[in-house]
Scaffold this active site. Sequence first.
Site, PDB file in Angstrom:
ATOM      1  N   GLY A 131     -24.542  -7.186 -38.665  1.00 11.72           N
ATOM      2  CA  GLY A 131     -24.011  -7.437 -40.016  1.00 11.72           C
ATOM      3  C   GLY A 131     -23.974  -6.147 -40.814  1.00 11.72           C
ATOM      4  CD  GLU A 132     -27.394  -3.090 -41.956  1.00 10.92           C
ATOM      5  OE1 GLU A 132     -26.843  -1.983 -41.843  1.00 10.92           O
ATOM      6  OE2 GLU A 132     -28.595  -3.276 -41.730  1.00 10.92           O
TER       7      GLU A 132
END
Length: 594
Positions: free
Chosen positions: A560-561
């Site tokens: 993610g991120e």
Amino acid sequence: MAEGYPQEQRDAVYRVIAERRDVRQGFRPDPVPPEVLGRVLAAAHQAPSVGFSQPWDFIVITDRARRERVAALAGRHRDAFAADLPGARARAFDRLKIESILDTPVNIAVSCDRTRGGRHTLGRATQPRTAEFSSVLAVANLWLAARAEGLGVGWVSFFDERELAAELGLPAHVEVIAYLCVGFVDQFAPEPELATAGWARRRPLSWAVHAEEFGRRAMPGEEPVDQLADVLAAIAPPDAEAMAAARERQDRMTKPRGSLGVLEDVSVRLAGLAGGCPPPLPEPACVAVFAADHGVHAQGVTPWPQEVTAQMVVNFLAGGAVVNAFAAQAGAEVTVVDVGVAADLEPVPGLLPRKIARGTADFTEGPAMTRDQATAALVTGAEIARDLVAAGNRCLVTGDMGIANTTASAALICAFTGADPADVTGRGTGIDAATYARKIDVVCRGLDRHHPRASGFPGASGFPSAPGLSEPDDPIGVLAAFGGFEHAALAGFILGAAALRIPVILDGVIAGAAALAAVALAPDAIAACFAGHRSAEPGHAVTLSYLGLRPLVDLGLRLGEGTGAVLALPLVQSAARALRDVATFDSAGVAEKS
Ligand SMILES: Cc1cc2nc3c(=O)[nH]c(=O)nc-3n(C[C@H](O)[C@H](O)[C@H](O)COP(=O)(O)O)c2cc1C
């Protein structure tokens, strides 16, 4: 009633306001006659001031040696600022002129004495900053009068204020407000130089006018704007002509037809989105990491404590996360948006505080958010897209942070695609068999509770809908039922990008779930979406095939991120650059295959 000015004089007032420019180049060496400078300073001195305190002074500087020392101070700060900029921004900044200290015959420093007038200065006791505001108004008067005199003014703020104050001999209680470079010019640019250079765009007035309370946008005499409706209305299909031109150009480029594979499709889609061929380069790019917490965390769907969301936000802002490293490599900026973190976050540069609430509710017990909250998050995301584009970005990249957000994503994906929870629920950051089974059960229970579709959906039958939520074809209801604030804001971000016809590179399963909501609200929004990568989460593959998007990178990432999307940024940029830069057979005189 007092009369306004005659039309001609009114026109002159509005003209000077419209034609005032911050001037950085094209100054003439001609000296400024003292009487002209005197008139301009007299205009400055007539500015309004808090309690009529007139806190300003004007330091008029012509001495070359002093200006050289001041220019050296500004140069140091310019270099430090440049060193901190991501790739494309740094290149653009290199081309900008940000001061004319030595190119102008006279510099004027405008200062502020916030002690002037004593402690009972009317209005300043409650708002001490009004002293500085007053000096800024003197600058505005000076700037306008100078324009009317044909004098260009450039404001330089690349200073450590105390360093500059020492150079100008200011006492400790006097502060520098503005350092202005003043001289005659042959012409004034019609638009701000930063707009012409593509650094930033002018915000329309309608974005800045609110009726009665903040957020209720309405121009005088008009009904309040429904921001979401406006965004949705602005989303249109890609331009077929531009796509055909891009396809045709790909076939004439000095390479075998089709040899750029998927990147040819990317370039064609970029052209369709931009409405022209070749499309503009998608740079500078900005990753917006939307962070929020989830009530469903209470169901034990992840071994990570909820506090990690806030801790990671701090890490992003300190530049210590993987997305920061990847963004630095790709030359992209990272912005973090708190749309619903269950903690108070310190205000720091790079953090956009847009908290809707401190985390969502547990969707197994009730809707994760109210409909109003879901709408507010959508609008927030769209506004952030708009602001990042107004700030000069030409490519947006999605990022996210929210412990337990793969659980909410799985529920959203089931609700939008009709997929089975067992097929789309993944192991997120890594969980054991018992937690995994619980996670699937949590998704099933949420779906049963909120009944997202009338049919075609496991667990949908036999349960009443929550009032006002999750009716068929009600994407906002579905978002409200299951989503995190970051999902709703990301959906708005995607819609905002689509409305502005700016590409948005999607990260993994969270962005995918958000894109499902965005596309349910405006099917043409898909034209702006580029799938950065395929995450290891099973729900992501389901989402991408439902959306008809082909991921550009497939490296088994499940972080993610925004990490996977950032990795794809150079691919999207290369696709656009190839379409722009590569010669055609005819232009390069290269023979084609017969
Ligand atoms: C408080 C303030 C500080 C500014 N600092 C700088 C600066 O350091 N360097 C610069 O080139 N322009 C500076 N500017 C000018 C702005 O970039 C400029 O006003 C803006 O781009 C809008 O363009 P316009 O003034 O021509 O309408 C500053 C303007 C203000 C109001």
